[in-house]
Design a protein around this motif. Structure first.
Motif, short mmCIF file in Angstrom:
data_model
loop_
_atom_site.label_atom_id
_atom_site.label_comp_id
_atom_site.label_asym_id
_atom_site.label_seq_id
_atom_site.Cartn_x
_atom_site.Cartn_y
_atom_site.Cartn_z
N LEU A 197 -37.43 -14.86 52.03
CA LEU A 197 -38.20 -15.10 53.31
C LEU A 197 -37.36 -16.20 54.07
O LEU A 197 -37.35 -17.26 53.78
N ALA A 198 -36.29 -15.52 54.91
CA ALA A 198 -35.48 -16.59 55.59
C ALA A 198 -36.31 -17.18 56.84
O ALA A 198 -37.49 -16.88 56.83
N PRO A 199 -35.59 -18.12 57.31
CA PRO A 199 -36.31 -18.89 58.18
C PRO A 199 -36.87 -18.12 59.42
O PRO A 199 -37.88 -18.40 59.90
N ASN A 200 -36.16 -16.87 59.65
CA ASN A 200 -36.64 -16.23 60.72
C ASN A 200 -38.08 -15.51 60.57
O ASN A 200 -38.92 -15.48 61.32
N ALA A 201 -38.07 -15.03 59.44
CA ALA A 201 -39.49 -14.35 58.96
C ALA A 201 -40.59 -15.45 58.63
O ALA A 201 -41.74 -15.24 59.03
N GLN A 202 -40.09 -16.84 58.10
CA GLN A 202 -41.11 -17.77 58.19
C GLN A 202 -41.59 -18.39 59.42
O GLN A 202 -42.83 -18.60 59.73
N GLY A 238 -40.46 -1.71 60.48
CA GLY A 238 -39.93 -1.80 59.21
C GLY A 238 -39.26 -0.74 58.73
O GLY A 238 -38.24 0.03 59.51
N ASP A 239 -39.17 -0.31 57.29
CA ASP A 239 -38.41 0.47 56.87
C ASP A 239 -38.77 2.09 57.44
O ASP A 239 -37.86 3.02 57.37
N ALA A 240 -39.88 2.33 58.05
CA ALA A 240 -40.17 3.65 58.58
C ALA A 240 -39.12 3.89 59.83
O ALA A 240 -38.95 4.94 60.19
N VAL A 241 -38.43 2.81 60.50
CA VAL A 241 -37.46 3.11 61.50
C VAL A 241 -36.18 2.38 61.15
O VAL A 241 -35.21 2.84 61.85
N HIS A 242 -36.24 1.39 60.49
CA HIS A 242 -34.56 0.57 60.20
C HIS A 242 -34.45 0.38 58.85
O HIS A 242 -34.01 -0.75 58.38
N PRO A 243 -34.71 1.24 57.89
CA PRO A 243 -34.28 0.71 56.36
C PRO A 243 -32.94 0.19 56.40
O PRO A 243 -31.96 0.75 56.93
N MET A 244 -32.55 -0.63 55.43
CA MET A 244 -31.27 -1.38 55.40
C MET A 244 -31.08 -1.73 54.11
O MET A 244 -31.89 -1.89 53.04
N CYS A 295 -37.79 -9.21 55.95
CA CYS A 295 -37.97 -10.21 57.25
C CYS A 295 -37.95 -9.71 58.57
O CYS A 295 -38.70 -9.89 59.48
N GLN A 296 -37.14 -8.43 58.66
CA GLN A 296 -37.20 -7.87 59.81
C GLN A 296 -38.33 -6.95 60.32
O GLN A 296 -38.80 -6.77 61.27
N ALA A 297 -39.17 -6.50 59.06
CA ALA A 297 -40.37 -5.89 59.14
C ALA A 297 -41.32 -6.94 59.74
O ALA A 297 -42.36 -6.58 60.68
#
Length: 413
Positions: A47-52, A292-298, A307-309
């Protein structure tokens, strides 16, 4: 106007974060999870700072940090054990306002689920989108069919449906039937958690021929392991995944052999890695939002999938305020999330390609560049997360006392 209703399809980290954020915004939320229990996919999560910061807005950030491990440094190595570079979390604090926290997925899922009202999560509930609805018409809610086993199906309606149903999202195919499916990223990933080895070790990521191994401590003394290898898709090891990992990584430096000796073969997760083949037309249609992964799997190489989800979830809840028209709110969600997440997809894909290099000259060049960067520009590796890890959520928060601008710090020695 009565209380707005939302259905979240999928009980993973992104779906649960969305459910909590919407609940804090005054929505009545139901989470539909097809599995018999909330079983997280994967073992650990960074969990990077953006997710935190996003989790801070739902008053979950402090609890996550309390159950996460903080590693001051880690090594970037070759299979022989030769160290190419050392990563420094203090540099991440300086650059992004906080370090990366490594958490156990099952604990994060449990923490989020515990923040929902009793009965909000329904398991054994396979859901199918029947009608995306129309946000401009009150008589046209979204409709979801739920398989109820031997009792037949039931149909639920909601003002909003959040599709967090993963890489192979059935909702995405229903909304955008002509859109390309996610494509194979060129490598497969293995993940597991084991007790820490008896001999001391240093957290590390090791790059080999078309392969990669990571060893990261968890807060409870166990170790989270992830590995990737360039193999054809849809493969399975003829003699078991532990045997396959021993064949590929068994002669790598300590603690890799010890960790492989300790793992229960049944505990090893293997998944092909997929990435979005093309940007979708939108992240929403009708009364349905994709997440999340439903639209932007990476690819996992930036550590930003989860984190993006989480970012998606809190931005969606921010835009879907109780007194805001849903159509404009979902359009604003797409405007904010589509360009950002597609940029992260592209950046992760580029780094993922480096891990697939197998020829001796290519690997020698890669190692030389990594070592040179470490000597000449110690913070250079962090630049891959510029514009990503320094993200901050919208100014408004979703719960009283939430701290959307909190800056995490490394614990004092």
């Amino acid at each position: 106007m009565g209380q707005r209703t939302a259905i979240v399809i999928g009980g993973g980290i992104g779906g649960l974060t969305a459910a909590v954020a919407l609940d804090r915004r005054g929505w009545s939320v139901t989470v539909l999870e097809r599995a018999v229990a909330l079983e997280p996919v994967g073992a650990g999560i960074g969990l990077a700072p953006n997710a935190q910061r996003a989790l801070d807005t739902i008053d979950a950030g402090d609890a996550v940090r309390a159950m996460a491990v903080w590693q001051a440094a880690g090594d970037l190595r070759l299979p022989s054990g030769r160290r190419l570079a050392r990563t420094d979390n203090a540099a991440a604090v300086r650059r992004f306002g906080g370090p990366v926290a490594i958490a156990y997925r099952a604990e994060l899922v449990g923490l989020l689920a515990a923040r929902l009202p009793e009965g909000a999560v329904r398991t054994r509930a396979a859901a199918e989108l029947v009608d995306a609805g129309d946000p401009e018409r009150d008589d046209r809610p979204a409709r979801v069919r739920v398989a109820a086993g031997g009792n037949g199906d039931e149909e639920l309606t909601a003002d909003l449906v959040v599709a967090a149903d993963g890489i192979h999202s059935a909702v995405r195919r229903t909304l955008f039937p002509g859109h390309p499916e996610p494509c194979y990223a060129g490598f497969t990933a293995w993940r597991f958690v084991v007790p820490a080895p008896a001999r001391p070790y240093v957290a590390h990521e090791t790059w080999g021929p078309g392969s990669l191994w990571g060893t990261v401590p968890l807060h409870d003394g166990r170790v989270y392991v992830y590995a990737t290898a360039t193999v054809p898709p849809r493969g399975r090891a003829a003699y078991g995944e532990r045997t396959e990992l021993l064949r590929r990584f068994g002669d790598w430096h300590h603690p890799v052999p010890d960790l492989l000796a300790a793992v229960d073969p049944a505990a090893i997760l293997r998944n092909d890695v997929h990435t979005a083949a093309a940007p979708p037309p939108a992240f929403h249609r009708g009364r349905v939002a994709l997440l999340g992964d439903a639209v932007h799997p990476m690819a996992p190489n930036l550590g930003q999938g989860g984190c993006q989800a989480i970012e998606d979830a809190v931005v969606l809840a921010h835009e879907a305020a109780p007194d805001t028209a849903l159509g404009p709110a979902l359009a604003a969600y797409t405007r904010q999330r589509l360009p950002r997440t597609m940029d992260v997809v592209r950046r992760a894909r580029r780094i993922g390609r480096l891990a697939t290099w197998r020829s001796r000259p290519a690997r020698a060049l890669r190692a030389a560049l990594m070592a040179a960067n470490a000597r000449l520009a110690p913070d250079l590796a962090l630049r891959a997360l510029d514009g990503i890890a320094d993200w901050r959520p919208p100014a408004a928060t979703y719960a009283a006392g939430a701290r959307g601008t909190r800056t995490a710090e490394l614990p004092k020695e």
